[in-house]
Design an enzyme around this catalytic site. Structure first.
Site, mmCIF file in Angstrom:
data_model
loop_
_atom_site.group_PDB
_atom_site.id
_atom_site.type_symbol
_atom_site.label_atom_id
_atom_site.label_comp_id
_atom_site.label_asym_id
_atom_site.label_seq_id
_atom_site.Cartn_x
_atom_site.Cartn_y
_atom_site.Cartn_z
ATOM 1 N N GLU A 142 69.934 76.249 147.600
ATOM 2 C CA GLU A 142 69.987 74.795 147.445
ATOM 3 C C GLU A 142 69.695 74.101 148.779
ATOM 4 O O GLU A 142 70.256 74.457 149.816
ATOM 5 C CB GLU A 142 71.367 74.375 146.940
ATOM 6 C CG GLU A 142 71.513 72.885 146.696
ATOM 7 C CD GLU A 142 72.920 72.475 146.304
ATOM 8 O OE1 GLU A 142 73.070 71.410 145.666
ATOM 9 O OE2 GLU A 142 73.873 73.209 146.633
ATOM 10 N N LYS A 217 69.262 68.267 139.572
ATOM 11 C CA LYS A 217 70.651 68.718 139.409
ATOM 12 C C LYS A 217 71.399 67.867 138.385
ATOM 13 O O LYS A 217 71.450 66.643 138.501
ATOM 14 C CB LYS A 217 71.324 68.658 140.782
ATOM 15 C CG LYS A 217 72.732 69.227 140.858
ATOM 16 C CD LYS A 217 73.163 69.234 142.316
ATOM 17 C CE LYS A 217 74.549 69.815 142.515
ATOM 18 N NZ LYS A 217 74.893 69.902 143.955
ATOM 19 N N CYS A 254 73.609 74.557 141.666
ATOM 20 C CA CYS A 254 74.938 74.564 142.272
ATOM 21 C C CYS A 254 76.084 74.221 141.318
ATOM 22 O O CYS A 254 76.515 75.046 140.534
ATOM 23 C CB CYS A 254 74.951 73.637 143.495
ATOM 24 S SG CYS A 254 76.351 73.964 144.608
#
Length: 413
Positions: A142, A217, A254
């Site tokens: 990330e 994300k 994540c």
């Protein structure tokens, strides 16, 4: 008592001998291997890592050039193979996949352009090692092209943001063409067509150097006063699956790994491999790390590649992180430990907890369907029940389906 105290002091001394180690060892796997008798280590490994097609994962021999790069540039290099049962009507669908974990290359006080350039230089030999080893799909961590500055809540770090076709993408496009390799590049994206909006984005670069697409994300952490929405909000790209030359892949960035429905959605859209590029520290999440992705691989019958950065990044101005501690200059130790999980509950050992690393895995994608056939999770799921529950849950007048014991409210005589 004196002997126990001496042992405790010795363990403490070992554990602090090298930043990020586990009692002086690179990983839990190394610790167990060095301290258990072979027959005990074999059994513990079976319980911790599982079996693939009834046996322990086999190591893959890599080219000497890749090993030389690992030695010269001091990064962990490991490779394993996931097999599938032989089928009568389908040929094996084998693909070689790689994960890269890395620390930053310069202090966060260095000029931003120097920091980014140094990270580029650090990753070049690692990408070369992957390419020379025949990796078909490579995923980076990330926000790999910058320090993980989101903990600071300072806006100046937004300067690292790039458009989708920015310099990080251009660098990786060269490698994609050179090695005929699909590359997943998670960056801080600057959306120039929508008012310079920032996103936490993974760009999927095809094996011909073309940009296949992007995913933003889905879930933003808000833990205490650690809040990434200072920089970007929840993504707007849904749960795309990218059909590449080597298989159908997705990216669960994540914090999305904490949300089972996020994993489910990628599976429902047909993903065969889901990558989880992350940046997370020991005190915050390490007990969850070996569990969540592995559970997702089992529940959704796909492979998962989990990547976490390494090192401790110190920033010029102290900040708080919602952990109850006084303000400090670092977010904590990024513990690496990148690994692969398979749909049959087997997984690889983790990369180092403190060193840069490249993890390579051969995987037969036929295993995904084989496990669907074996367990029947898709057929036995009750999606209509879940759909009704979720639809009702979103209504303002929703009431939980709770059946109370009437005696709980009966007054005592």
């Amino acid at each position: 008592m004196e002997r126990n105290q001496e042992e405790n002091n010795h363990v403490e001394e070992i554990s602090t001998s090298k930043d990020g180690s586990i009692c002086g060892y690179e990983s839990l796997h190394h610790l167990l291997s060095a301290n258990l008798k072979p027959h005990l280590f074999k059994e513990v490994s079976r319980l911790l890592l599982g079996f693939n097609c009834g046996r322990a994962l086999e190591y893959v021999t890599l080219p000497e050039y890749a090993k030389d790069l690992s030695s010269k540039h001091d990064f962990d290099l490991q490779a394993f193979c996931f097999d599938a049962d032989k089928e009568i009507l389908r040929e094996p669908r084998k693909v070689r996949v790689g994960l890269i974990q890395n620390s930053i290359a310069l202090p966060t006080t260095a000029p931003f352009s120097d920091q980014k350039r140094a990270i580029f230089q650090k990753l070049r030999p690692m990408i070369d090692a992957a390419g020379s080893s025949g990796v078909n799909i490579l995923c980076l961590q990330e926000a790999w092209m910058m320090p993980f500055a989101f903990c600071t809540r300072e806006k100046r770090w937004c300067e690292f943001a790039e458009p989708v076709d920015g310099e990080s993408t251009q660098l990786l496009q060269e490698y994609a063409r050179k090695y005929n390799m699909v590359i997943i590049s998670p960056i801080l994206e600057r959306d120039v067509n929508h008012g310079e909006t920032l996103w936490n984005t993974a760009i999927i670069i095809g094996n011909h150097g073309n940009i296949i697409g992007k995913h933003r994300k889905n879930h933003i952490p808000r833990v205490g006063d650690f809040n990434e929405s200072t920089y970007y909000m929840e993504g707007n790209t849904g749960h795309p699956v990218f059909e590449t030359a080597y298989g159908k892949i997705s990216v669960n960035i994540c914090y999305g790994r904490h949300h089972p429905l996020n994993w489910l959605a990628f599976g429902l859209n047909g993903a065969e491999i889901v990558f989880n590029p992350s940046a997370t520290v020991g005190e915050l999440s390490e007990p969850m790390w070996p569990i969540e992705a592995r559970n997702a691989a089992i529940a959704n019958s796909y492979f998962v590649g989990s990547i976490n950065r390494v090192g401790t990044e110190n920033f010029p101005n102290p900040f708080t992180s919602g952990d109850g501690k006084p303000q400090h200059a670092d977010f904590g130790h990024f513990y690496g430990s990148s690994h692969f999980s398979a749909p049959d509950a087997s997984c690889t050992p983790c990369l180092s907890r403190y060193k840069d690393g490249l993890l390579i895995s051969d995987m037969d994608l036929n295993l995904c369907r084989q496990l669907k056939d074996k367990w029947g999770f898709r057929m036995t799921a009750r999606y209509e029940l879940y759909a009704d529950l979720l639809a009702n849950y979103l209504k303002p007048d929703f009431e939980p389906q709770i059946v109370s014991d009437p005696l709980l409210r009966k007054k005592s005589s």
